[in-house]
Design an enzyme around this catalytic site. Structure first.
Site, PDB file in Angstrom:
ATOM      1  N   LYS A 200       0.713  -1.392   0.115  1.00 52.02           N
ATOM      2  CA  LYS A 200      -0.232   0.058  -0.020  1.00 52.02           C
ATOM      3  C   LYS A 200       0.966   1.165   0.152  1.00 52.02           C
ATOM      4  O   LYS A 200       1.952   1.319   0.269  1.00 52.02           O
ATOM      5  CB  LYS A 200      -0.813   0.063   1.156  1.00 52.02           C
TER       6      LYS A 200
HETATM    7  C1  PLP Z   1      -5.615  -4.138   0.886  1.00 54.69           C
HETATM    8  C2  PLP Z   1      -6.865  -3.722   1.139  1.00 54.69           C
HETATM    9  C3  PLP Z   1      -7.751  -4.370   2.108  1.00 54.69           C
HETATM   10  C4  PLP Z   1      -7.203  -5.160   3.398  1.00 54.69           C
HETATM   11  O1  PLP Z   1      -6.160  -4.338   3.869  1.00 54.69           O
HETATM   12  P1  PLP Z   1      -5.434  -5.255   5.152  1.00 54.69           P
HETATM   13  O2  PLP Z   1      -4.638  -4.097   5.704  1.00 54.69           O
HETATM   14  O3  PLP Z   1      -4.410  -6.021   4.343  1.00 54.69           O
HETATM   15  O4  PLP Z   1      -6.403  -6.020   5.908  1.00 54.69           O
HETATM   16  C5  PLP Z   1      -8.943  -3.751   2.016  1.00 54.69           C
HETATM   17  N1  PLP Z   1      -9.751  -3.285   1.166  1.00 54.69           N
HETATM   18  C6  PLP Z   1      -9.011  -2.942  -0.017  1.00 54.69           C
HETATM   19  C7  PLP Z   1      -9.656  -2.249  -1.049  1.00 54.69           C
HETATM   20  C8  PLP Z   1      -7.443  -3.110  -0.118  1.00 54.69           C
HETATM   21  O5  PLP Z   1      -6.909  -3.111  -1.339  1.00 54.69           O
END
Ligand code: PLP
Length: 403
Positions: A200
């Protein structure tokens, strides 16, 4: 394996890797390792002063009243949904083109996901698709999503769903750095959930947070992130603290550690620079890829918007074959997302009628392709992606022109 063998192995692996372009590489701020070492040496590694500091820093960055740090965005979504205190099985709108974790969170909170089709340009639900799904199901809440870093108009979508803003949980996993009308994504949220997963925009490795302008919700999530205990161990350990605590509601084990928070605080100081780099790389992609046959670039109506550019998503026919060709050429790509309505668990749970009623999602999901985009992606690497992509596309037989 001996030392020399290991070295040779490493060297040939390095040679093979050199020409490759990975899909994503997490960036880390300078000095982060030293700060982690300091936290490790402090003797306090679970939720404590660093988590509190990260929450203040991130709230300040967003312009939000409060932030509660948790273990992941998935946990953040579940905690935020549980805090709405809805009746079991209550319908909750969610985009069909989203990450499975976001739908799992609705189910784990004891609620029923209602899939909403997306708009083909923005890749998020439109006011029309939201209004249609709302009229059909009478939702009690809605989860919105900033697909690829595009900040959705939460107020407009809430109005389309006939829901109060306090019934909207924002999945802002792609959102750090995004803004609309000069306000950052999450700044005015009842509950906006962020992810600090490895790929991210602000990676910690794992981690999440809820930003909220409701102090009651913040307190509630602060308790439910750690079993529902009225006081975490840091508070009990502080001078004047007591060993006594109560459990007022049954919570999750979803707290953030001080080690994660230390990394997060360092990462936050580098985020703006990384966002500038993403925007610069996106402009280079736009210039280099515009006009390639059969390629649709990301949507362009960015009036009053700062896009977070978590992803650079193009659309292309015969996408699967292109992925195979790019992989062969050492170019990493990804797909965001295989829509949830195509996954077997949700097909079983929600039924075929629900899962087959999102035609735009099904159509665009076949064409979506996310290209490498991360701070530290070099221009030479980006040029390899462009060359690989244009080579693959121009070698395809051009469709006959009608007329
Ligand atoms: C990555 C992601 C999540 C989950 O994030 P985590 O921190 O891995 O639980 C939720 N929604 C979207 C759209 C994502 O891309």
């Amino acid at each position: 394996m001996g030392q020399v063998g290991a070295k040779q192995d490493r060297a040939s692996r390095d040679r093979a890797e050199r020409g490759k372009v990975p899909f994503a590489v997490p960036a880390f701020a300078g000095g982060v390792a030293a700060r982690v070492a300091e936290t490790l040496g402090s003797g306090w590694v679970t939720t404590g002063p660093q988590v509190g500091g990260f929450e203040r820093d991130f709230a300040e960055y967003l312009g939000a009243d409060a932030v509660v740090a948790v273990a992941s965005c998935t946990a953040a979504l579940e905690l935020a949904l549980r805090a709405l205190d809805l009746p079991p099985g209550a319908p909750v709108l969610t985009p069909s083109l989203t990450f499975c974790g976001a739908v799992n969170a609705i189910l784990h909170a004891g609620l029923r996901p209602v899939l909403v089709d997306v708009d083909e340009d923005t890749l998020v639900p439109s006011e029309e698709t939201v209004a249609k799904a709302a009229a059909r199901t009478g939702p009690k809440a809605m989860v919105t999503q900033n697909q690829g870093g595009y900040p959705v108009d939460v107020a407009a979508l809430a109005a389309a769903a006939r829901l109060d803003r306090t019934r909207v949980v924002e999945d802002a996993a792609h959102g750090p750095g995004a803004a609309r009308g000069g306000r950052k994504a999450g700044a005015d949220a009842h509950a906006a959930c962020f992810s600090f997963y490895a790929t991210k925009n602000m990676p910690i490795g794992e981690g999440g947070a809820v930003a909220t302008n409701d102090p009651v919700l913040a307190d509630r999530i602060r308790a439910t992130r750690l079993h529902g205990m009225s006081k975490d161990s840091w508070k009990r350990y502080l001078p004047g603290g007591s060993w006594r605590y109560d459990v007022r509601n049954v919570g999750l084990k979803a707290n953030m550690t001080d080690i994660q928070a230390t990394i997060g605080r360092a990462q936050l100081t580098a985020l703006d620079g990384w966002q500038d780099e993403r925007a610069r790389l996106v402009r280079r992609y736009d210039e280099a890829l515009g006009g390639l046959p059969g390629l649709v670039l990301p949507q362009r109506n960015l009036d009053g918007i700062t896009h977070a550019w978590h992803l650079y998503q193009v659309r292309v026919p015969d996408r699967d074959a292109l992925i195979a060709e790019l992989t062969e050429a050492g170019i990493g790509t990804s797909v965001h997302f295989i829509p949830v309505n195509q996954m077997s668990a949700y097909r079983t749970l929600l039924g075929p009628d629900e899962c087959e009623a999102v035609p735009v999602t099904d159509r665009v999901a076949e064409e979506l392709l996310s290209l490498p985009l991360f701070p530290g992606l070099t221009e030479a690497q980006q040029d390899r992606v462009v060359t690989g992509l244009s080579g693959a596309l121009s070698s395809r037989r051009r469709p006959a022109v009608a007329g």
